[in-house]
Design a protein around this motif. Structure first.
Motif, short mmCIF file in Angstrom:
data_model
loop_
_atom_site.label_atom_id
_atom_site.label_comp_id
_atom_site.label_asym_id
_atom_site.label_seq_id
_atom_site.Cartn_x
_atom_site.Cartn_y
_atom_site.Cartn_z
N GLY A 180 0.82 -1.20 0.00
CA GLY A 180 0.00 0.00 0.00
C GLY A 180 0.86 1.25 0.00
N ALA A 181 0.47 2.17 0.88
CA ALA A 181 1.09 3.50 0.85
C ALA A 181 2.58 3.44 1.15
N GLY B 116 4.60 2.30 -1.68
CA GLY B 116 4.66 3.34 -2.69
C GLY B 116 5.69 4.40 -2.35
N LEU B 117 5.70 4.80 -1.08
CA LEU B 117 6.66 5.82 -0.65
C LEU B 117 8.08 5.31 -0.83
N MET C 52 0.03 11.13 0.30
CA MET C 52 0.58 9.83 -0.11
C MET C 52 -0.46 8.72 0.00
N LEU C 53 -1.27 8.81 1.08
CA LEU C 53 -2.31 7.79 1.28
C LEU C 53 -3.32 7.84 0.14
N TRP D 147 -2.98 8.86 -2.71
CA TRP D 147 -2.35 8.43 -3.95
C TRP D 147 -2.31 6.89 -4.04
N GLY D 148 -2.00 6.30 -2.87
CA GLY D 148 -1.96 4.84 -2.82
C GLY D 148 -3.34 4.26 -3.07
N ARG E 89 -4.79 1.50 -6.17
CA ARG E 89 -5.21 0.12 -5.94
C ARG E 89 -6.37 -0.33 -6.83
N ARG F 233 -5.33 -1.26 -10.26
CA ARG F 233 -4.58 -2.50 -10.41
C ARG F 233 -5.51 -3.72 -10.32
#
Lengths: 238, 491
Positions: free
Chosen positions: A25-26, A29-30, B1-2, B4-5, B9, B12
């Motif tokens: 997850g996040a 990604g980071l 960032m969250l 974006w994640g 998902r 995908r």
């Protein structure tokens, strides 16, 4: 099969790792984003390291101009004061420290030999000793807590063999028993402070130091942790 | 960032094309489909079997069939092939990378036939470094190496790795000279001082005062190195060179160079030639890989002459032969609780025997070179323990009376890459093979001179001439012309 594994002493089967980026997850990604900048980060770190080394080198540079103009005592005194340390000339009973207006005093005393230097906590390293080794009357040298002082530098102190009486290398993180072994050149040494020097077996090192320098009082290295007071021999040295 | 994640998902998960593993069927499945179960069972069995196999080299790769060489294969082409992955070979590789003009401008390959270093001279040495040589070049190389080792973290530090600690013990070498060699010792000390080494001359009385444990009976004068002399851990230095060179992009492979293809086959005249290919034989296998190369560096130490004798080099081109041969030297270890204490230097006796302290717990290392006619057999690394009892011990016990009672702890043997011609390294371009450079024959000083030698050879390769140290006198010319350049201080 398990026995075979045990006999072969293998480190176990490779752990099954989820393919990166699918389950993290996040955070994944980071990390992946940061991973793209790996080489840039590495180069920046290398630059930082080089800058640190350059700064250390320039602070320890040899002041040959001062020595040629005013003699080795002034050169050593100015070097010490610029490192934030203290100087005492022969016949004085007070230390000259950088916060007092030192310049005229140092120049007035240019023909008086330096007898004591306090360089505790300074960035002195092997190259910085270039400024000190010409001194001929040095009796007291305090190098405690110098983070860059290593065994190579201790090996250079033999030049003070005829005069040095008190030396402190307490809490120098890079000094080991290998460097302490070179202090046998200091025949006149009366007090040696080795508190907080990291050695494998402090008791044995203390005995060896006392054997090597019979007239010298070794401070701060005791059986056990090397910081407490002498407690007698309840624990034999390892 | 969250955010974006999260946005990533669903995309995908909802990829077009559907799940590939979904079976094609027309009716509802039976409660137990034997074929589906079988497939899964076989998969599980395979995984179990795979897990049982020992994990070799590359953890994630799992198992490789027996006979496959471990480690990376040699590339098909390289700019520089360094034969021999000892400390000299890795030092050359490191300096080539450090001096190259452009990052990754050069592909350097280091070939080592013994990846465990079980027979390597580097790690079997006593690990000393000294300034007290009788040849100017050797003193200069030592001084360069000492300053390199002092600043080793600036040169060989790898980011994100702990700092390198080579465990340097700055205790100095003490050479003892009998009356007939006193003048010679004084002359060499004068030379050493000219080069800037800090060396003190001691009379027997001063010696006795400084080292009361010593018997100074037949000593006329002694020279004692005050700075930059002592001993260190060879394995740490070798690994530091290796890690740094590999982090700079040097390729390494395990294998043995057993053949060359030169341009001599194409031309008529046999005056000079170039090496075009190097054949690297894989360990324990008949397989070999020809590597196209521009430059070959022979840093094979004691086996440098063996490399030159490999197939494919016309005999005419190998004249004169390298006078380098392996010589077996023993290092003995013993315990003596009341021996010399903390101040113990690396002592070289008048008889040639030597010893040094090993740690602080009363252990010592020592040995000596046997006379020319008693050279031991060099086919293996077995130790002749009588040599200690009959030769080394009596000499040391006469010098240090405390050693009369000691307990031997162990011994090992290693090879000197002994230059029988003049006991000095052979460095530089080969006289007949234009693209072959030599760096071998250091007669026991290879470890301490490795940083300087690596830099000198790399300068020769990259810049075409020596820049930091002028080592032209150590070149091959003296072998061709038959003019030895003697070094007296070989221990």
């Amino acid at each position: 099969m398990a026995a075979l594994r045990a006999v072969l002493g293998c480190r176990g089967a490779p752990a099954l790792r989820p393919p990166p980026g699918q389950s993290r997850g996040a955070a994944g990604g980071l990390l992946q984003r940061l991973g793209q900048w790996f080489y840039e980060v590495e180069v920046v770190m290398a630059w930082g390291e080089r800058l640190r080394q350059h700064r250390l080198r320039s602070r320890n540079a040899y002041r040959s101009f001062l020595r040629d103009t005013y003699g080795e005592n002034v050169a050593a005194a100015v070097f010490t004061l610029s490192c934030g340390g203290g100087v005492r000339f022969e016949g004085q009973d007070s230390w000259i420290r950088p916060e007092s207006h030192w310049r005229p005093e140092v120049l007035r005393l240019r023909d008086v030999p330096v007898v004591a230097l306090d360089l505790s906590g300074s960035p002195l390293n092997y190259n910085g000793l270039d400024n000190l080794v010409p001194l001929t009357r040095l009796q007291h040298l305090d190098l405690s807590g110098c983070p860059h002082l290593d065994d190579w530098a201790l090996g250079r102190l033999h030049v003070f063999g005829d005069t040095l009486q008190e030396l402190s290398v307490a809490r120098c993180p890079r000094v080991t028993e290998r460097g302490l072994a070179t202090l046998h050149h200091l025949r006149e040494l009366r007090r040696l402070d080795v508190e907080g020097v990291r050695v494998p077996s402090p008791g044995l090192v203390r005995i060896l130091l006392e054997e090597m320098l019979p007239d010298c009082q070794v401070l701060g290295m005791d059986l056990g942790d090397g910081t407490g007071t002498p407690t007698g021999g309840e624990k034999p040295p390892a | 960032m969250l955010r974006w994640g999260r946005a990533l998902r669903p995309r995908r998960g909802g990829a077009p094309g559907g799940a590939p593993g979904r079976p094609l069927r027309t009716a509802a499945p039976l409660s137990s489909d034997i074929f589906r179960e079988l497939g899964r069972g076989l998969g599980r069995l395979g995984q179990t079997l795979k897990d049982q196999l020992p994990a070799l080299e590359h953890g994630a790769g799992g198992w490789t069939p027996p006979g496959t060489p471990a480690g990376p294969r040699p590339p098909e082409e390289a700019d520089v092939v360094v034969v021999g992955g000892g400390v000299v070979g890795w030092s050359v590789a490191f300096w080539l990378k450090a001096l190259e003009g452009r990052r990754h401008g050069m592909r350097v390959l280091v070939v080592e036939r013994d990846p465990t270093y079980s027979r390597a001279s580097t790690v079997l040495s006593a690990g000393g470094i000294r300034q007290q040589f009788s040849l100017r070049e050797n003193i200069q190389m030592s001084r360069f190496s000492a300053s390199f080792l002092r600043n080793i973290n600036e040169h060989l530090g790898v980011p994100n790795e702990p700092p390198i600690d080579i465990q340097f013990q700055p205790s100095g070498y003490l050479f003892l000279a009998p009356p007939q060699r006193a003048a010679k010792l004084e002359a060499t000390v004068r030379l050493q001082r000219e080069e800037g080494a800090q060396v003190a001359l001691l009379s027997p009385t001063q010696l006795k005062a400084k080292f009361p444990w010593m018997d100074t009976e037949d000593v006329a004068v002694a020279s004692y190195g005050l700075e930059d002399e002592g001993w260190f851990d060879p394995w740490t230095l070798l690994n530091a060179f290796r890690y740094k060179a590999m982090s700079l992009g040097v390729h390494s492979c395990s294998g043995e160079v057993q053949g060359f293809i030169t341009s001599a086959e194409d031309t008529v005249s046999l005056q000079t030639a170039r090496i075009k290919y190097v054949h690297i034989h894989m360990p324990d296998s008949l397989e070999y890989q020809p590597v196209t190369c521009a430059i070959v560096i022979n840093a094979a130490g004691a086996w440098a002459e063996e490399v030159m004798g490999a197939a494919g080099l016309p005999g005419v081109l190998c004249q004169p032969p390298l006078p380098i041969q392996p010589r077996k030297r023993y290092v003995f270890s013993w315990h003596c609780p009341n021996g010399p204490g903390f101040s113990c230097p690396f002592l070289i006796d008048t008889t040639g025997a030597y010893f040094r302290r090993d740690g602080i717990a009363g252990n010592y290392l020592g040995g000596m070179s046997p006379p020319e006619e008693d050279e031991p057999d060099t086919s293996d690394l077995s130790v002749d323990h009588d040599f200690f009892q009959e030769r080394v011990w009596p000499r040391l016990a006469r010098r240090v009376p405390a050693f009369e009672s000691l307990r031997p702890r162990g011994a090992w043997a290693g090879f000197y890459d002994y230059n029988a011609f003049d006991r000095n390294g052979v460095l530089g371009r080969h006289p007949k093979l234009e693209n072959l450079f030599l760096a071998a024959g250091f007669s026991g000083h290879g470890l301490q001179h490795a940083p300087a030698v690596g830099r000198a050879v790399a300068e020769l390769v990259v810049k075409g001439r020596y820049e930091s140290l002028d080592l032209r006198r150590l070149g091959c010319r003296r072998l061709v012309e038959g003019e030895p350049l003697e070094e007296d201080g070989v221990v």
